[in-house]
Motif scaffolding. Structure first.
Motif, PDB file in Angstrom:
ATOM      1  N   GLU A 111      10.273 -27.048   7.053  1.00 24.62           N
ATOM      2  CA  GLU A 111       9.235 -27.774   7.792  1.00 24.62           C
ATOM      3  C   GLU A 111       8.434 -28.672   6.859  1.00 24.62           C
ATOM      4  O   GLU A 111       8.008 -29.769   7.243  1.00 24.62           O
ATOM      5  N   ALA A 112       8.241 -28.205   5.642  1.00 26.18           N
ATOM      6  CA  ALA A 112       7.519 -29.035   4.674  1.00 26.18           C
ATOM      7  C   ALA A 112       8.285 -30.334   4.433  1.00 26.18           C
ATOM      8  O   ALA A 112       7.691 -31.420   4.378  1.00 26.18           O
ATOM      9  N   VAL A 113       9.595 -30.213   4.314  1.00 26.35           N
ATOM     10  CA  VAL A 113      10.419 -31.411   4.126  1.00 26.35           C
ATOM     11  C   VAL A 113      10.267 -32.341   5.324  1.00 26.35           C
ATOM     12  O   VAL A 113      10.075 -33.556   5.174  1.00 26.35           O
ATOM     13  N   CYS A 114      10.346 -31.757   6.521  1.00 27.12           N
ATOM     14  CA  CYS A 114      10.191 -32.569   7.728  1.00 27.12           C
ATOM     15  C   CYS A 114       8.853 -33.310   7.705  1.00 27.12           C
ATOM     16  O   CYS A 114       8.787 -34.502   8.028  1.00 27.12           O
ATOM     17  N   ALA A 115       7.808 -32.597   7.337  1.00 26.52           N
ATOM     18  CA  ALA A 115       6.478 -33.205   7.337  1.00 26.52           C
ATOM     19  C   ALA A 115       6.422 -34.374   6.353  1.00 26.52           C
ATOM     20  O   ALA A 115       5.887 -35.441   6.663  1.00 26.52           O
ATOM     21  N   ARG A 116       7.003 -34.163   5.183  1.00 28.54           N
ATOM     22  CA  ARG A 116       6.944 -35.220   4.176  1.00 28.54           C
ATOM     23  C   ARG A 116       7.692 -36.457   4.649  1.00 28.54           C
ATOM     24  O   ARG A 116       7.211 -37.594   4.524  1.00 28.54           O
ATOM     25  N   LEU A 117       8.867 -36.248   5.211  1.00 30.41           N
ATOM     26  CA  LEU A 117       9.645 -37.383   5.713  1.00 30.41           C
ATOM     27  C   LEU A 117       8.941 -38.025   6.906  1.00 30.41           C
ATOM     28  O   LEU A 117       8.884 -39.253   7.022  1.00 30.41           O
ATOM     29  N   ALA A 153       5.892 -38.214   7.547  1.00 28.39           N
ATOM     30  CA  ALA A 153       4.644 -38.906   7.205  1.00 28.39           C
ATOM     31  C   ALA A 153       4.851 -40.417   7.105  1.00 28.39           C
ATOM     32  O   ALA A 153       3.966 -41.200   7.449  1.00 28.39           O
ATOM     33  N   THR A 154       6.040 -40.812   6.671  1.00 30.41           N
ATOM     34  CA  THR A 154       6.287 -42.245   6.515  1.00 30.41           C
ATOM     35  C   THR A 154       7.118 -42.812   7.655  1.00 30.41           C
ATOM     36  O   THR A 154       7.309 -44.024   7.745  1.00 30.41           O
ATOM     37  N   HIS A 164       5.773 -28.414  16.838  1.00 26.87           N
ATOM     38  CA  HIS A 164       6.751 -28.370  15.750  1.00 26.87           C
ATOM     39  C   HIS A 164       7.982 -29.211  16.056  1.00 26.87           C
ATOM     40  O   HIS A 164       8.522 -29.881  15.171  1.00 26.87           O
ATOM     41  N   ALA A 165       8.408 -29.188  17.322  1.00 24.01           N
ATOM     42  CA  ALA A 165       9.595 -29.957  17.696  1.00 24.01           C
ATOM     43  C   ALA A 165       9.386 -31.443  17.414  1.00 24.01           C
ATOM     44  O   ALA A 165      10.299 -32.140  16.956  1.00 24.01           O
ATOM     45  N   ILE A 166       8.186 -31.920  17.672  1.00 27.51           N
ATOM     46  CA  ILE A 166       7.900 -33.336  17.428  1.00 27.51           C
ATOM     47  C   ILE A 166       8.065 -33.659  15.945  1.00 27.51           C
ATOM     48  O   ILE A 166       8.675 -34.669  15.571  1.00 27.51           O
ATOM     49  N   ILE A 167       7.555 -32.788  15.104  1.00 31.97           N
ATOM     50  CA  ILE A 167       7.666 -33.041  13.665  1.00 31.97           C
ATOM     51  C   ILE A 167       9.117 -33.015  13.208  1.00 31.97           C
ATOM     52  O   ILE A 167       9.551 -33.865  12.431  1.00 31.97           O
ATOM     53  N   TYR A 168       9.880 -32.032  13.708  1.00 28.17           N
ATOM     54  CA  TYR A 168      11.310 -31.988  13.358  1.00 28.17           C
ATOM     55  C   TYR A 168      11.953 -33.327  13.680  1.00 28.17           C
ATOM     56  O   TYR A 168      12.689 -33.897  12.883  1.00 28.17           O
ATOM     57  N   ARG A 169      11.682 -33.795  14.868  1.00 27.20           N
ATOM     58  CA  ARG A 169      12.330 -35.001  15.352  1.00 27.20           C
ATOM     59  C   ARG A 169      11.897 -36.224  14.546  1.00 27.20           C
ATOM     60  O   ARG A 169      12.714 -37.072  14.206  1.00 27.20           O
ATOM     61  N   GLN A 170      10.613 -36.287  14.234  1.00 29.07           N
ATOM     62  CA  GLN A 170      10.099 -37.469  13.564  1.00 29.07           C
ATOM     63  C   GLN A 170      10.447 -37.515  12.079  1.00 29.07           C
ATOM     64  O   GLN A 170      10.112 -38.477  11.391  1.00 29.07           O
ATOM     65  N   VAL A 184      -1.938 -32.610  11.149  1.00 28.01           N
ATOM     66  CA  VAL A 184      -2.099 -33.866  11.886  1.00 28.01           C
ATOM     67  C   VAL A 184      -2.903 -34.873  11.061  1.00 28.01           C
ATOM     68  O   VAL A 184      -2.544 -36.060  10.995  1.00 28.01           O
ATOM     69  N   ALA A 185      -3.951 -34.378  10.422  1.00 36.01           N
ATOM     70  CA  ALA A 185      -4.783 -35.283   9.616  1.00 36.01           C
ATOM     71  C   ALA A 185      -3.963 -35.927   8.508  1.00 36.01           C
ATOM     72  O   ALA A 185      -4.056 -37.137   8.273  1.00 36.01           O
ATOM     73  N   ALA A 186      -3.139 -35.122   7.859  1.00 38.98           N
ATOM     74  CA  ALA A 186      -2.309 -35.651   6.770  1.00 38.98           C
ATOM     75  C   ALA A 186      -1.323 -36.686   7.300  1.00 38.98           C
ATOM     76  O   ALA A 186      -1.092 -37.729   6.676  1.00 38.98           O
ATOM     77  N   LEU A 187      -0.745 -36.402   8.460  1.00 39.47           N
ATOM     78  CA  LEU A 187       0.216 -37.346   9.039  1.00 39.47           C
ATOM     79  C   LEU A 187      -0.499 -38.623   9.458  1.00 39.47           C
ATOM     80  O   LEU A 187       0.032 -39.726   9.288  1.00 39.47           O
ATOM     81  N   ASP A 188      -1.695 -38.472  10.000  1.00 45.64           N
ATOM     82  CA  ASP A 188      -2.491 -39.644  10.360  1.00 45.64           C
ATOM     83  C   ASP A 188      -2.691 -40.543   9.149  1.00 45.64           C
ATOM     84  O   ASP A 188      -2.578 -41.772   9.235  1.00 45.64           O
ATOM     85  N   ALA A 189      -2.983 -39.908   8.035  1.00 51.90           N
ATOM     86  CA  ALA A 189      -3.236 -40.666   6.810  1.00 51.90           C
ATOM     87  C   ALA A 189      -1.946 -41.132   6.146  1.00 51.90           C
ATOM     88  O   ALA A 189      -1.977 -41.873   5.172  1.00 51.90           O
ATOM     89  N   GLY A 190      -0.817 -40.662   6.667  1.00 56.24           N
ATOM     90  CA  GLY A 190       0.450 -41.032   6.044  1.00 56.24           C
ATOM     91  C   GLY A 190       0.659 -40.394   4.692  1.00 56.24           C
ATOM     92  O   GLY A 190       1.467 -40.867   3.889  1.00 56.24           O
ATOM     93  N   ASP A 191      -0.024 -39.293   4.466  1.00 61.92           N
ATOM     94  CA  ASP A 191       0.063 -38.612   3.169  1.00 61.92           C
ATOM     95  C   ASP A 191       1.147 -37.531   3.223  1.00 61.92           C
ATOM     96  O   ASP A 191       0.920 -36.413   3.684  1.00 61.92           O
TER      97      ASP A 191
END
Lengths: 218, 218
Positions: free
Chosen positions: A86-92, A94-95, A132-138, A180-187
């Motif tokens: 999930e961490a990998v998904c989040a990092r990818l 983010a951008t 979580h599904a949204i993050i996986y997909r994105q 969500v905040a981190a994703l908003d910031a693109g971090d």
DNA sequence: AATTCACGGATTGTATACAAAAATGTCGAC
DNA sequence: GTCGACATTTTTGTATACAATCCGTGAATT
């Protein structure tokens, strides 16, 4: 009659195993199952092979299929792996996440909040799934998405169990918002850390739950 | 007659597919395969289902099994996922690796070096396998290890292809050493970055290879 | 001429029959 | 009484037989 009974049987068997009807280590007899589902051994065998590959049963050559629930060690490993995936998904993500998806994420989180405020754990659970599904997909990687969904699904019963712990809902909610905040910031790095922690704490909670059950049994 | 022919057939079929005997999109007829392997349809069907779950063939209900080689997009995704998974392994291994395993890693790398110096790509390939396997294992997470091995195996033919590109061996070697250095220092972040880059560049090379083949065909 | 429907062939999905191996129970020896 | 060898029984693995569905072909109709 529709095309593939084997698939239905696999699903039903999976439910029966997770349900506890077939306990850990139980021997799944082909003729008994065939009788139970009112089919021949052939689709039962195909179903068992599918479950064997998904990890729910273990097939020993010439000996049969046995229910194989993951032990504590394996579960810890799976939770850790889930956290990392999930961490990998989040990092990818983010951008790569789209504005629409980001809006969906905010929406899912808002629904989580109302569920939390009303103490509706079932609804929280469902909305959490969506989050979580949204993050996986994105993450924008189909293979990764598939794997995440597979593991998520496998951990489902264990994850659900510890959502009822005191104060877990509120804590989970706060973690979501950090993500969500981190994703908003693109971090990407921050999003990865936040989501990894969010999932890892579930593993921790589960670990303690196991330990308490064990010590209570002694 | 030994116990499970279905497994042997699955392995042989996999080899035949990767070998190119059965081309992309080819329809795998159950009776033909049964005749070819001199068995009945039953073990053939079981083999096909196994291959379907491992992703090499696609099974459409009531239509049969078709060879399903991953397309360019899917391959890029798989390489990216591999890079991320290996990065996770490296980060975890950085704090968990044993001294013995670290020595093994140095050894594997040394063998890679001699293979590079003699230009023996086959041997380099084998030692490279060992290098990566050690890192998977030293991540200390059985589930993660399994998944990495599975994906690694699936990418094998495509990875091998681009090892023969000019100068790739030397470059790969340098990347290996960066990974080892980071692990020596116990620097998880550096090890993760180094290994991610090492695998990602393979995806890049592959991408270009595909592009060049495509443009050459026009 | 294009479209639709029907029918025949081919192929998958399921059931049953058979073969081989492992688990189990029995009997005897020590 | 326990251990071990042998026969029986049970269960898995494979082969074959049957059923249901899909695809293509072709003729009839508009």
């Amino acid at each position: 009659m529709k095309g593939r009974r084997a698939d239905d049987i696999a699903d039903q068997l999976e439910a029966l195993i997770l349900d506890g009807t077939f306990a850990e280590g139980a021997h799944l007899d082909e003729v008994q199952l065939a009788a139970r589902f009112e089919v021949s051994r052939t689709p039962v065998r195909e179903a068992l092979q599918r479950l064997a590959q998904s990890g729910l049963v273990e097939q020993l050559p010439r000996r049969g299929a046995f229910v194989r629930q993951p032990g504590p060690v394996e579960l810890i490993e799976m939770f850790e792996a889930m956290a990392e995936l999930e961490a990998v998904c989040a990092r990818l993500a983010a951008t790569r996440i789209s504005d629409a998806a980001l809006a969906d994420l905010h929406d899912a989180n808002a629904r989580c909040r109302t569920a939390m405020e009303t103490g509706d754990t079932d609804r929280y659970y469902r909305e959490n799934e969506r989050f979580h599904a949204i993050i996986y997909r994105q993450a924008g990687n189909g293979w990764l998405q598939q794997e995440c969904q597979r593991l998520h699904r496998r951990l489902q019963p264990f994850r659900r169990m510890q959502l009822r712990l005191r104060g877990r809902l509120r804590q989970s909610m706060a973690e979501h918002e950090a993500v969500v905040a981190a994703l908003d910031a693109g971090d990407g790095a921050a999003a990865a850390d936040a989501l990894r922690a969010h999932v890892a704490v579930q593993g921790e909670k589960f670990h303690r739950l196991i330990a308490s059950l064990k010590s209570a049994a002694e």
